[in-house]
Design an enzyme around this catalytic site. Structure first.
Site, PDB file in Angstrom:
ATOM      1  N   GLY A  47       5.838   2.099  -0.122  1.00 22.51           N
ATOM      2  CA  GLY A  47       5.508   2.361   1.284  1.00 22.51           C
ATOM      3  C   GLY A  47       4.103   1.898   1.620  1.00 22.51           C
ATOM      4  O   GLY A  47       3.213   1.943   0.769  1.00 22.51           O
ATOM      5  N   ARG A  53      10.569  -2.163  -2.475  1.00 23.18           N
ATOM      6  CA  ARG A  53      10.635  -1.151  -3.543  1.00 23.18           C
ATOM      7  C   ARG A  53      11.448  -1.603  -4.753  1.00 23.18           C
ATOM      8  O   ARG A  53      12.037  -0.777  -5.437  1.00 23.18           O
ATOM      9  CB  ARG A  53      11.263   0.138  -2.993  1.00 23.18           C
ATOM     10  CG  ARG A  53      10.415   0.876  -1.999  1.00 23.18           C
ATOM     11  CD  ARG A  53      10.960   2.262  -1.747  1.00 23.18           C
ATOM     12  NE  ARG A  53      10.252   2.940  -0.683  1.00 23.18           N
ATOM     13  CZ  ARG A  53       9.098   3.572  -0.871  1.00 23.18           C
ATOM     14  NH1 ARG A  53       8.551   3.624  -2.058  1.00 23.18           N
ATOM     15  NH2 ARG A  53       8.497   4.164   0.149  1.00 23.18           N
ATOM     16  N   ASP A  98       1.100   9.761  -0.177  1.00 22.89           N
ATOM     17  CA  ASP A  98       1.535  11.063  -0.707  1.00 22.89           C
ATOM     18  C   ASP A  98       0.436  11.766  -1.506  1.00 22.89           C
ATOM     19  O   ASP A  98       0.502  12.973  -1.715  1.00 22.89           O
ATOM     20  CB  ASP A  98       2.753  10.896  -1.620  1.00 22.89           C
ATOM     21  CG  ASP A  98       3.951  10.295  -0.889  1.00 22.89           C
ATOM     22  OD1 ASP A  98       3.847  10.092   0.337  1.00 22.89           O
ATOM     23  OD2 ASP A  98       4.970  10.032  -1.535  1.00 22.89           O
ATOM     24  N   ASP A 139       5.736   4.789  -8.916  1.00 18.94           N
ATOM     25  CA  ASP A 139       6.823   3.918  -9.381  1.00 18.94           C
ATOM     26  C   ASP A 139       6.365   2.465  -9.475  1.00 18.94           C
ATOM     27  O   ASP A 139       6.745   1.739 -10.398  1.00 18.94           O
ATOM     28  CB  ASP A 139       8.028   4.020  -8.432  1.00 18.94           C
ATOM     29  CG  ASP A 139       8.698   5.385  -8.532  1.00 18.94           C
ATOM     30  OD1 ASP A 139       8.667   5.968  -9.636  1.00 18.94           O
ATOM     31  OD2 ASP A 139       9.233   5.877  -7.519  1.00 18.94           O
ATOM     32  N   LYS A 150      -2.194   3.364  -4.856  1.00 17.74           N
ATOM     33  CA  LYS A 150      -1.901   3.502  -3.426  1.00 17.74           C
ATOM     34  C   LYS A 150      -0.782   4.509  -3.211  1.00 17.74           C
ATOM     35  O   LYS A 150       0.167   4.524  -3.991  1.00 17.74           O
ATOM     36  CB  LYS A 150      -1.446   2.135  -2.899  1.00 17.74           C
ATOM     37  CG  LYS A 150      -0.794   2.166  -1.558  1.00 17.74           C
ATOM     38  CD  LYS A 150       0.665   1.672  -1.503  1.00 17.74           C
ATOM     39  CE  LYS A 150       1.669   2.420  -2.270  1.00 17.74           C
ATOM     40  NZ  LYS A 150       3.074   2.200  -1.903  1.00 17.74           N
ATOM     41  N   THR A 151      -0.856   5.360  -2.292  1.00 19.81           N
ATOM     42  CA  THR A 151       0.256   6.117  -1.703  1.00 19.81           C
ATOM     43  C   THR A 151      -0.312   7.196  -0.804  1.00 19.81           C
ATOM     44  O   THR A 151      -1.233   7.930  -1.192  1.00 19.81           O
ATOM     45  CB  THR A 151       1.231   6.758  -2.725  1.00 19.81           C
ATOM     46  OG1 THR A 151       2.153   7.576  -1.991  1.00 19.81           O
ATOM     47  CG2 THR A 151       0.582   7.623  -3.785  1.00 19.81           C
TER      48      THR A 151
HETATM   49  P1  FBP Z   1       5.006   5.284  -1.769  1.00 22.87           P
HETATM   50  O1  FBP Z   1       5.059   6.351  -2.798  1.00 22.87           O
HETATM   51  O2  FBP Z   1       5.679   4.039  -2.162  1.00 22.87           O
HETATM   52  O3  FBP Z   1       3.598   5.032  -1.315  1.00 22.87           O
HETATM   53  O4  FBP Z   1       5.783   5.767  -0.469  1.00 22.87           O
HETATM   54  C1  FBP Z   1       5.533   6.987   0.092  1.00 22.87           C
HETATM   55  C2  FBP Z   1       6.399   7.306   1.284  1.00 22.87           C
HETATM   56  O5  FBP Z   1       5.672   7.077   2.459  1.00 22.87           O
HETATM   57  C3  FBP Z   1       6.904   8.749   1.169  1.00 22.87           C
HETATM   58  O6  FBP Z   1       6.001   9.649   1.700  1.00 22.87           O
HETATM   59  C4  FBP Z   1       8.208   8.697   1.894  1.00 22.87           C
HETATM   60  O7  FBP Z   1       9.115   9.669   1.432  1.00 22.87           O
HETATM   61  C5  FBP Z   1       8.714   7.337   1.578  1.00 22.87           C
HETATM   62  O8  FBP Z   1       7.571   6.529   1.352  1.00 22.87           O
HETATM   63  C6  FBP Z   1       9.544   6.739   2.674  1.00 22.87           C
HETATM   64  O9  FBP Z   1      10.033   5.543   2.216  1.00 22.87           O
HETATM   65  P2  FBP Z   1      10.649   4.377   3.097  1.00 22.87           P
HETATM   66  O10 FBP Z   1       9.496   3.576   3.621  1.00 22.87           O
HETATM   67  O11 FBP Z   1      11.430   3.603   2.091  1.00 22.87           O
HETATM   68  O12 FBP Z   1      11.445   5.018   4.169  1.00 22.87           O
END
Ligand code: FBP
Length: 585
Positions: A94, A155, A213, A186, A210-211
């Site tokens: 993300g 992803r 979260d 991941d 990065k994230t």
């Molecule tokens: P990352 O761990 O890859 O940074 O993504 C985090 C996130 O934003 C989560 O908070 C959320 O659940 C998910 O991505 C949503 O994913 P998508 O962009 O595939 O809908």
């Protein structure tokens, strides 16, 4: 005249975007010489890291472990004179604010003597070989801007022999010496795998944390991932605005789900920034083994206590991943993951939801089947959505906030008819009268995607530029198998590199054990959680909320750190110091 101005503002040229490109960014001392940005070197420390699965990890990653000895590196001033390196950078997972500054940091340290390639569309682009050379003119335009649009992301999990071969081909086609993976847990698992895979080809692989979260964090050595600060500042502004609305309109309870797949760092940070009546923290729910019923009861107790005082409004902050931490839901989801891991192909061929349900119900144990049947259809459907490539349930698609509204509403209606059920709350006659008349009106919200791509806060702009400088310096210094890190946000910043293998542990994904980077969850004995625990009763009973306002890039409050980070790291103020503000171009 005005029309011309408006047309000139198209394509990322708003007044705001043009100003942020001019903003100087704080840079750690080791990356600055005579006012110019320069690379740094690294020395090995004695500090080793590893999870409880370190023995298995060491067996699976013999080459990188032999190289790094699982020891942390420390950045120091000075650099090795290197030219001719060909390095690729990719975004993975993300988006998160600040990614563009990572690229700029890399470009700055690699300089004119080395080539930086951008990989389009994340790990998938690495497999497909969609690379292009990044020139300084290209990156001037993205300084301090949000989003991952310069490269795009995806992803894809790199795990099959066919994919390994595709990576080797790209490496050969572009004669790459290095790959930088900007991603979350991941994605950095991919980085660890690539470092081992490409070791014998002499290709260095470096990760960048990065994230939004915030779950790629390890105490003092990796205090937070980038993007968390910006996302939580954006959500805090929105939640603060809603909080400000509640005593103005005086009639709504707002149930707000906040993004953050598993860990509740985002919910905790936003709660500390805004002080709502209720904030649920998944890790506490798990630690206390709270059932869905217990959660609903705890929410109702606060709503009814406020109603007994004539306060008929409030805000409830709900972490995105809550349901995965509720024990009975956790077992159901684990069973569903196993079933979908084993029969995913068969299930995907079924046309109707009823058909899928029928098939799955027969494979669930009796308790899980009963729980599943008690959930609203919309919710059930989302639990059956395909897992992502890394085996994660797509919690952002699950309407937990709506499920809670339905359950809370049911209990409030029941309690209004059987006031004896809440005798333990000891309300007086007046309070009970108010409860009888109380109308429970709700709104639901999900703040997620709106927080990931905003222009980076000053902290994220500085943090990511320094992370890019760190990653680029590691490449120039010949290192592989590390994730870049910057710490000591209150003291000018210290630059580190952590061995990726030291972060891996074994988890069940797609119904099988896999080695993945361990998520850093909220610790219920951490200073940030303890502070929240101490204050939340007052926030619940009185309206003590605050509105932090929009994030600031200039002026007195622009240097604010996330509160959770400042508390957990024991800083004495909220102000960060990542070195002198430096002109980037
Ligand atoms: P990352 O761990 O890859 O940074 O993504 C985090 C996130 O934003 C989560 O908070 C959320 O659940 C998910 O991505 C949503 O994913 P998508 O962009 O595939 O809908």
């Amino acid at each position: 005249m005005l029309e011309n101005l408006l047309i000139s503002m198209e394509n990322h040229n708003s007044l705001f975007e043009n100003e942020i490109r001019k903003l100087n960014v704080p840079v750690c001392d080791i990356f600055v010489k005579d006012g110019k940005i320069v690379p740094a070197k690294f020395e090995k420390t004695d500090k080793k890291i590893g999870t409880s699965d370190v023995a298995e990890v060491n067996k699976e990653f013999p080459k990188t472990v032999k190289e790094t000895e699982n020891k942390i590196l420390k950045g120091i001033s000075g650099s090795v004179n290197v030219s001719g390196k060909r390095v690729a950078v990719l975004f993975s997972g993300g988006p998160a604010a600040g990614g563009h500054n990572v690229i700029i940091g890399l470009k700055k340290v690699l300089g004119d003597g080395n080539i930086l390639f951008g990989v389009k569309n994340g790990p998938k682009g690495l497999l497909e070989g969609t690379l292009f050379e990044i020139k300084e003119e290209d990156v001037k335009r993205i300084l301090n801007t949000g989003g991952f649009d310069f490269l795009g992301s995806d992803r894809t999990k790199i795990k099959s022999e066919e994919q390994y071969e595709a990576v080797r081909k790209t490496v050969k086609d572009y004669q790459l010496n290095g790959i930088v993976v900007v991603g979350g847990d991941d994605s950095n698992t991919n980085a660890a795998v690539l470092a081992e895979l490409l070791y014998d080809m002499g290709v260095q692989v470096i990760g960048v944390p990065k994230t939004i979260d915030g779950d790629l964090q390890i105490g003092d050595i990796l205090p937070i991932s980038f993007g968390f600060d910006t996302a939580t500042k954006i959500y805090s502004e929105l939640v603060g605005n809603i909080l400000q609305d509640t005593p103005s309109s005086r009639k709504y309870w707002h149930f707000i789900k906040l993004m953050g797949r598993s860990a509740s760092h985002v919910a905790l940070e936003v709660a500390l920034q805004t002080r709502p009546a209720i904030a649920l923290i998944s890790e506490e729910v798990e630690a206390k083994k709270m059932s869905l019923g217990d959660i609903v009861k705890s929410i109702c107790d606060v709503i009814l206590t406020r109603a007994s005082k004539g306060i008929n409004h409030g805000v409830i902050v709900i972490p995105e991943g809550l349901i995965e931490f509720v024990p009975e839901m956790k077992s159901l989801i684990a069973e569903l993951n196993d079933i979908m891991g084993h029969y995913g192909e068969d299930i995907s061929k079924m046309f109707t939801f009823e058909e899928k349900k029928d098939f799955i119900y027969k494979k669930l144990n009796a308790d899980s089947a009963k729980l599943m049947a008690s959930l609203p259809d919309e919710f059930e459907k989302m639990l059956l959505l395909d897992r992502d490539a890394h085996g994660n349930l797509q919690v952002s698609q699950i309407p937990t906030e709506k499920l809670l509204i339905t359950m809370v509403e049911e209990r409030i209606n029941e309690v209004k008819n059987h006031l004896d059920e809440i005798a333990y709350l000891n309300f007086d006659e007046k309070g009970l009268e108010r409860i009888k008349k109380f109308k429970f009106a709700t709104n639901n919200h999900f703040f997620g995607y709106e927080g990931r791509c905003g222009a980076p806060s000053l902290f994220d702009a500085a943090y990511t530029l320094n992370l890019g400088l760190c990653a680029g310096s590691l490449i120039l210094d010949g290192k592989t198998g590390y994730i870049a890190s910057v710490t000591d946000f209150d003291k000018g910043g210290s630059v580190l590199a952590l061995p990726l293998t030291g972060l891996l542990n074994i988890e069940k994904r797609h119904g099988k054990n896999e080695m993945v980077i361990k998520k850093g969850l909220v610790e219920v004995d951490s200073p940030a959680f303890k502070f929240f625990e101490k204050r939340r009763k007052d926030w619940a009973e009185k309206d003590l909320f605050t509105s932090p306002g929009p994030r600031q890039l200039w002026g007195p409050v622009s240097k604010q750190l996330p509160i959770t980070v400042a508390l957990n790291r024991g800083y004495s103020s909220l102000e960060f110091n990542l070195g002198k503000e430096t002109k980037v171009f």
